[in-house]
Each structure stands twice: as C-alpha cells, then as structure tokens.
Design a protein around this motif. Structure first.
Motif, mmCIF file in Angstrom:
data_model
loop_
_atom_site.group_PDB
_atom_site.id
_atom_site.type_symbol
_atom_site.label_atom_id
_atom_site.label_comp_id
_atom_site.label_asym_id
_atom_site.label_seq_id
_atom_site.Cartn_x
_atom_site.Cartn_y
_atom_site.Cartn_z
ATOM 1 N N LYS A 1 0.837 -1.197 0.000
ATOM 2 C CA LYS A 1 0.000 0.000 0.000
ATOM 3 C C LYS A 1 0.872 1.248 0.000
ATOM 4 O O LYS A 1 1.757 1.400 0.840
ATOM 5 N N LEU A 2 0.602 2.151 -0.952
ATOM 6 C CA LEU A 2 1.325 3.417 -1.015
ATOM 7 C C LEU A 2 0.752 4.369 0.026
ATOM 8 O O LEU A 2 -0.431 4.683 0.021
ATOM 9 N N VAL B 1 27.339 12.991 -6.459
ATOM 10 C CA VAL B 1 26.257 13.540 -7.273
ATOM 11 C C VAL B 1 24.959 13.576 -6.465
ATOM 12 O O VAL B 1 24.773 12.791 -5.540
ATOM 13 N N VAL B 2 24.089 14.507 -6.832
ATOM 14 C CA VAL B 2 22.755 14.606 -6.243
ATOM 15 C C VAL B 2 21.740 14.226 -7.323
ATOM 16 O O VAL B 2 21.713 14.843 -8.387
ATOM 17 N N THR B 3 20.924 13.213 -7.058
ATOM 18 C CA THR B 3 19.952 12.724 -8.025
ATOM 19 C C THR B 3 18.543 13.112 -7.578
ATOM 20 O O THR B 3 18.123 12.774 -6.472
ATOM 21 N N LYS B 4 17.815 13.805 -8.445
ATOM 22 C CA LYS B 4 16.440 14.182 -8.143
ATOM 23 C C LYS B 4 15.499 13.066 -8.553
ATOM 24 O O LYS B 4 15.750 12.345 -9.513
ATOM 25 N N GLY B 5 14.391 12.953 -7.820
ATOM 26 C CA GLY B 5 13.426 11.916 -8.146
ATOM 27 C C GLY B 5 12.237 11.947 -7.204
ATOM 28 O O GLY B 5 11.986 12.953 -6.536
ATOM 29 N N ILE B 6 11.521 10.854 -7.151
ATOM 30 C CA ILE B 6 10.333 10.722 -6.319
ATOM 31 C C ILE B 6 10.579 9.643 -5.273
ATOM 32 O O ILE B 6 11.050 8.550 -5.600
ATOM 33 N N LEU B 7 10.248 9.962 -4.033
ATOM 34 C CA LEU B 7 10.340 8.983 -2.952
ATOM 35 C C LEU B 7 8.936 8.501 -2.628
ATOM 36 O O LEU B 7 8.040 9.307 -2.358
ATOM 37 N N GLU B 8 8.743 7.184 -2.658
ATOM 38 C CA GLU B 8 7.461 6.587 -2.310
ATOM 39 C C GLU B 8 7.599 5.832 -0.990
ATOM 40 O O GLU B 8 8.538 5.056 -0.808
ATOM 41 N N ILE B 9 6.653 6.074 -0.090
ATOM 42 C CA ILE B 9 6.612 5.359 1.185
ATOM 43 C C ILE B 9 5.491 4.337 1.106
ATOM 44 O O ILE B 9 4.318 4.699 1.016
ATOM 45 N N HIS B 10 5.842 3.061 1.108
ATOM 46 C CA HIS B 10 4.871 1.977 1.138
ATOM 47 C C HIS B 10 4.842 1.379 2.542
ATOM 48 O O HIS B 10 5.727 1.649 3.357
ATOM 49 N N ASN B 11 3.857 0.574 2.813
ATOM 50 C CA ASN B 11 3.798 -0.044 4.140
ATOM 51 C C ASN B 11 4.816 -1.167 4.301
ATOM 52 O O ASN B 11 4.958 -1.723 5.391
ATOM 53 N N THR B 12 5.540 -1.494 3.245
ATOM 54 C CA THR B 12 6.581 -2.516 3.343
ATOM 55 C C THR B 12 7.956 -2.030 2.900
ATOM 56 O O THR B 12 8.952 -2.704 3.152
ATOM 57 N N ALA B 13 8.054 -0.868 2.259
ATOM 58 C CA ALA B 13 9.342 -0.459 1.701
ATOM 59 C C ALA B 13 9.379 1.030 1.386
ATOM 60 O O ALA B 13 8.348 1.693 1.256
ATOM 61 N N LEU B 14 10.613 1.547 1.255
ATOM 62 C CA LEU B 14 10.880 2.866 0.696
ATOM 63 C C LEU B 14 11.360 2.666 -0.733
ATOM 64 O O LEU B 14 12.201 1.803 -0.991
ATOM 65 N N ARG C 1 20.411 6.407 -12.710
ATOM 66 C CA ARG C 1 19.073 6.121 -13.217
ATOM 67 C C ARG C 1 18.453 4.886 -12.577
ATOM 68 O O ARG C 1 17.401 4.429 -12.995
ATOM 69 N N LYS C 2 19.082 4.366 -11.556
ATOM 70 C CA LYS C 2 18.633 3.120 -10.947
ATOM 71 C C LYS C 2 17.540 3.383 -9.905
ATOM 72 O O LYS C 2 17.670 4.245 -9.044
ATOM 73 N N THR C 3 16.449 2.632 -9.989
ATOM 74 C CA THR C 3 15.419 2.692 -8.962
ATOM 75 C C THR C 3 15.897 1.906 -7.743
ATOM 76 O O THR C 3 16.360 0.782 -7.870
ATOM 77 N N ARG C 4 15.788 2.525 -6.596
ATOM 78 C CA ARG C 4 16.259 1.890 -5.365
ATOM 79 C C ARG C 4 15.075 1.550 -4.467
ATOM 80 O O ARG C 4 14.170 2.366 -4.303
ATOM 81 N N THR C 5 15.128 0.369 -3.861
ATOM 82 C CA THR C 5 14.089 -0.065 -2.937
ATOM 83 C C THR C 5 14.732 -0.569 -1.657
ATOM 84 O O THR C 5 15.656 -1.387 -1.706
ATOM 85 N N TRP C 6 14.253 -0.057 -0.527
ATOM 86 C CA TRP C 6 14.740 -0.499 0.778
ATOM 87 C C TRP C 6 13.561 -1.025 1.588
ATOM 88 O O TRP C 6 12.682 -0.251 1.997
ATOM 89 N N PRO C 7 13.477 -2.324 1.855
ATOM 90 C CA PRO C 7 12.398 -2.847 2.702
ATOM 91 C C PRO C 7 12.443 -2.197 4.086
ATOM 92 O O PRO C 7 13.524 -1.956 4.632
ATOM 93 N N LEU C 8 11.295 -1.900 4.652
ATOM 94 C CA LEU C 8 11.259 -1.284 5.976
ATOM 95 C C LEU C 8 11.893 -2.189 7.031
ATOM 96 O O LEU C 8 12.377 -1.709 8.053
ATOM 97 N N GLU C 9 11.906 -3.481 6.775
ATOM 98 C CA GLU C 9 12.535 -4.413 7.712
ATOM 99 C C GLU C 9 14.028 -4.155 7.859
ATOM 100 O O GLU C 9 14.635 -4.584 8.843
ATOM 101 N N THR C 10 14.632 -3.485 6.883
ATOM 102 C CA THR C 10 16.074 -3.268 6.928
ATOM 103 C C THR C 10 16.456 -1.934 7.565
ATOM 104 O O THR C 10 17.640 -1.654 7.726
ATOM 105 N N VAL D 1 7.197 6.581 8.086
ATOM 106 C CA VAL D 1 8.093 5.444 8.293
ATOM 107 C C VAL D 1 8.001 4.946 9.731
ATOM 108 O O VAL D 1 7.852 3.748 9.990
ATOM 109 N N VAL D 2 8.077 5.869 10.694
ATOM 110 C CA VAL D 2 8.039 5.477 12.097
ATOM 111 C C VAL D 2 6.700 4.839 12.456
ATOM 112 O O VAL D 2 6.633 3.881 13.245
#
Length: 200
Positions: free
Chosen positions: A49-50, A63-76, A99-108, A150-151
């Motif tokens: 869920k977003l 470098v500084v990369t601009k983009g969109i951060l999405e907070i899901h109930n399981t990951a960033l 240009r790489k999409t990054r995903t970090w599970p909230l468990e980490t 996140v918290v």
C-alpha cells in the motif's frame, strides 16, 4: 551465509516482487551492470500500500539525483527522474547508477536521523541493518511527513529514531554515562557522537 541470499529472503517476506536483480539496491557499491529504471513502480499496488510520495533528492558525495520517494507499508522506493543527463556525458557505470530505482524494505531500516543539508533542516539520514546509510533531501514539511510515515509502520529492526536537535539527543541519552562506566569503548563513543552530530 551470502548477503544477497539474506536480502532476498527479507524482500520475499516483505511481499516485494523483483523483476530483475538490479531493481533492488541496498548498497551503493552493488552491481555495476543494471537495467534502466522500469516504467512501473518496483512495488506493485497489489502487494503493498502506497502511504505517501514526494519529490526529493538522493544525495551522495559525488552527485545529487532528483526523483520521487514513495513510502509503502513494506518499503521505501526512490525513483529517479528520467531527464537527460548534463554534459559532458558521464561514464556508463555512473549513468546506470544515477538512473537506478532503489528499494529499501522497511525491515532493513535500523536508525533514522534528521539532518541539515546546505544549511537547511531539510534532510534525513537512514541507516540500514547491513551497515549502509543514505541521505534524502526534501522540503522540510515533506521530510517530516516521510519521517512520521516510516516510524508509524514500526519497522521491526528500528532501534533509534528522533526528530530532536543533536544537543537535545545527547543530553537525553546515556551515552556519556556508558562511556564513563567503560561499557562502551572510546571508538564506539566517538562513532555515536559523530552520528548524533551528523558527521557520518
């Protein structure tokens, strides 16, 4: 046990489907070869869920990369902009990394610290259980919203989070007392001080 296998199990427990090995990155030094960011989000709506999304910057020393951060109930999830890269054209490895999409599970997620960036209280540093960390910069009100979202999900490995000023954090902590009692070493004491002060 191989670190990649541990991360894969965490991702599977989080309900995140990997479309390719390069889609999920927990370490900035991982995999030189990766496919460009997919058009669709890494976390599909049916699996997670977003909760919130905002424009932000993924800040590294180079470098500084601009983009969109999405907070899901399981990951960033950080999805970089698909704008043409500035001239001169960077090396192939750098172009793929930006240009790489990054995903970090909230468990980490292990720690969350509010940070200053360019003399503004607008950034957030997140530490992971694999001893890596990353810095995100956004508008202050959006940064605070990301923190709250996140918290509120209560990540299982979250050990430390605070929105207070470093001086208040140090005063409220028992860090000095632990050091005086020799329950932590000089090195651990200095590392904690630097983390609280934002010198990471």
């Amino acid at each position: 046990e191989d670190m990649a296998e541990q991360e894969t199990r965490i991702l599977l427990r989080s309900g995140i489907t990997l479309s390719a090995p390069g889609d999920v990155v927990l370490d900035d030094d991982a995999a030189e070869e990766a496919e460009p960011a997919p058009e669709n989000p890494v976390v599909s709506p049916g699996e997670s869920k977003l909760l919130f999304s905002c424009y932000c910057e993924f800040v590294t020393p180079v470098v500084v990369t601009k983009g969109i951060l999405e907070i899901h109930n399981t990951a960033l999830v950080f999805i970089p902009e698909k704008k043409p890269l500035p001239e001169p054209e960077p090396e192939k490895g750098e172009q793929v990394e930006r240009r790489k999409t990054r995903t970090w599970p909230l468990e980490t997620v292990r720690e969350i610290h509010m940070r200053r960036y360019l003399l503004r209280q607008s950034a957030m540093e997140i530490f992971l259980i694999n001893n890596t960390n990353f810095l995100l910069n956004a508008k202050k009100e959006e940064r605070d919203k990301v923190y709250q979202k996140v918290v509120s999900q209560r990540p299982v490995n979250l050990q430390w989070y605070t929105s207070r000023a470093p001086s208040v954090v140090l005063r409220k902590s028992n860090l000095i007392e632990l050091w005086q009692r020799r329950q932590i070493s000089n090195f651990e004491y200095l590392m904690h001080l630097n983390t609280i002060a934002g010198r990471t």
